[in-house]
Enzyme design. Structure first.
Site, PDB file in Angstrom:
ATOM      1  N   SER A  62       0.849  -1.190   0.000  1.00 32.77           N
ATOM      2  CA  SER A  62       0.000   0.000   0.000  1.00 32.77           C
ATOM      3  C   SER A  62       0.887   1.243   0.000  1.00 32.77           C
ATOM      4  CB  SER A  62      -0.970  -0.024   1.184  1.00 32.77           C
ATOM      5  OG  SER A  62      -1.876   1.066   1.114  1.00 32.77           O
ATOM      6  N   THR A  63       0.777   2.088   1.015  1.00 30.54           N
ATOM      7  CA  THR A  63       1.518   3.348   1.052  1.00 30.54           C
ATOM      8  C   THR A  63       3.019   3.100   0.922  1.00 30.54           C
ATOM      9  OG1 THR A  63      -0.165   4.152   2.587  1.00 30.54           O
ATOM     10  CG2 THR A  63       1.824   5.497   2.319  1.00 30.54           C
ATOM     11  N   HIS A  97      -2.638  -1.063  -3.411  1.00 29.64           N
ATOM     12  CA  HIS A  97      -3.751  -0.128  -3.269  1.00 29.64           C
ATOM     13  C   HIS A  97      -3.498   1.077  -4.171  1.00 29.64           C
ATOM     14  CE1 HIS A  97      -4.334  -1.805   1.079  1.00 29.64           C
ATOM     15  NE2 HIS A  97      -4.822  -2.617   0.168  1.00 29.64           N
ATOM     16  N   MET A 112      -0.102   1.166   5.030  1.00 29.09           N
ATOM     17  CA  MET A 112      -0.860   1.523   6.220  1.00 29.09           C
ATOM     18  C   MET A 112      -2.032   0.558   6.394  1.00 29.09           C
ATOM     19  SD  MET A 112      -2.687   5.177   7.043  1.00 29.09           S
ATOM     20  CE  MET A 112      -3.507   5.489   8.618  1.00 29.09           C
ATOM     21  N   ASP A 119      -4.614  -4.671   5.911  1.00 29.01           N
ATOM     22  CA  ASP A 119      -4.965  -5.489   4.753  1.00 29.01           C
ATOM     23  C   ASP A 119      -3.795  -6.419   4.412  1.00 29.01           C
ATOM     24  OD1 ASP A 119      -6.574  -6.374   2.657  1.00 29.01           O
ATOM     25  OD2 ASP A 119      -5.683  -4.950   1.239  1.00 29.01           O
TER      26      ASP A 119
END
Length: 355
Positions: free
Chosen positions: A168-169, A194, A287, A290
């Site tokens: 993600s991030t 993401h 973050m 997930d």
């Protein structure tokens, strides 16, 4: 509790007003200034010392990339880019992430009032992540090296083996830093990152230009081939399925999981069911949680799982959650991730060579 202070930089007065309304509606953050261009922003940064910047990609006097590059060399700080959903805009956004921006959001549409809550939650979440993210100073010549690992000829890898990656991030750069080192004869790779619809195809095309493996945005129904990586499109979950003796991809527009579609958990759960011990799972910077439950399912199914270590993560949330629930077998620095993946698959890896 001290609020996260945000400086908004955008040449559109309407966008500045909308972003300020969204940010100021959050209980834990506030806009302390708004600048129409980087030259004004430079002075406001000095006087206001914000915690996070939101930065438009295309602006007059000095474009967002030029400003970001100067900022990350001289005064590194958390930056969330605000990008247009265009091919040019997405290319610029990925360059911004390469320069050190923490994350990005699509520029709000003028008709967004009906979906303002969801959009506001997205921006707020990314600002919160940015405020606690690990910031790196941009160094000259700091781009990832194109060094590719080789699989020794006497250590062939079964075509049943797969590499399954979630992030993600900070993940766009982390994924690049893994894939750029993998050889063309590595196992097939499935990736859930993401990312909003409209950016995943450009992301795949960018990686395809940089890597020795083939990288594409998954269209669903593809046979998973060695030396190929398939990235979940921004509008769908990506799943692994079996068709006879072959692995194939499947796309689903089922509801978001952990607020995300594509979801890392969905991909990992499908890998647990279809690949079991033949999969190597990798969870990278991001973050939230997930991927933790799905990686645990992979672990129980016999997969070998690796997590990026805290020191090399932009945000350690997702790897931390996977480690906490006991889903991981190794915690590895990002720079060593590709070699550890191949070491697990082959038992040994030659020294990296330049190709």
């Amino acid at each position: 509790m001290k609020k996260i202070s945000v400086l908004v930089i955008d040449d559109s007065a309407l966008i500045r007003k909308l972003l300020a309304e969204i940010i100021n509606s959050q209980p834990d953050m506030e806009v302390i200034g708004a600048a129409p261009d980087p030259l004004v922003a430079r002075e406001m940064i000095r006087t206001l010392n914000p915690d996070v910047l939101t930065l438009d990609v295309e602006m007059p006097k000095m474009d967002g990339l030029e400003f970001l590059e100067k900022l990350m060399r001289l005064r590194p700080m958390p930056v969330v880019m605000v990008s247009t959903l265009t091919e040019c805009g997405s290319e610029t956004t990925f360059r911004a992430l390469e320069l050190g921006a923490i994350d990005f959001v699509a520029k709000p549409r003028m008709d967004i009032r009906h979906g303002l809550e969801a959009y506001g939650n997205e921006i707020a979440g990314k600002i919160r992540a940015a405020s606690t993210a690990r910031i790196r100073r941009l160094e000259p010549g700091g781009a990832a090296s194109g060094r590719v690992l080789q699989i020794p000829r006497h250590h062939g890898i079964s075509t049943e083996k797969l590499i399954i990656i979630g992030a993600s991030t900070g993940g766009t750069e982390a994924i690049k830093d893994v894939l750029i080192h993998l050889p063309p004869d590595c196992p097939g790779i499935l990736i859930a990152q993401h990312m909003p619809e409209g950016f995943t195809r450009s992301f795949a095309e960018r990686l395809d230009r940089l890597c020795k493996i083939r990288v594409t945005e998954s269209e669903g129904g593809e046979r998973v081939l060695p030396g190929h990586a398939y990235i979940a499109p921004g509008h769908s979950h990506l799943l692994l399925k079996k068709s006879g003796a072959n692995y194939v991809t499947e796309l689903s527009q089922a509801d978001p999981v952990n607020r995300h579609r594509p979801s890392v958990d969905v991909l990992f759960q499908s890998a647990a069911q279809c690949a079991g011990k033949n999969a190597v799972g990798v969870i990278l910077t991001g973050m939230g949680k997930d991927g933790a439950a799905g990686m645990l399912a992979m672990h129980h199914a016999g997969a070998y799982n690796l997590a990026q270590d805290e020191a090399s993560c932009v945000v350690f949330g997702m790897p931390r959650e996977a480690i906490t629930v006991g889903a991981t077998d190794e915690v590895v620095p990002l720079q060593d991730m590709a070699s550890h993946i191949l070491a697990r698959l082959t038992g040994t890896v030659r020294q990296a060579v330049r190709i």
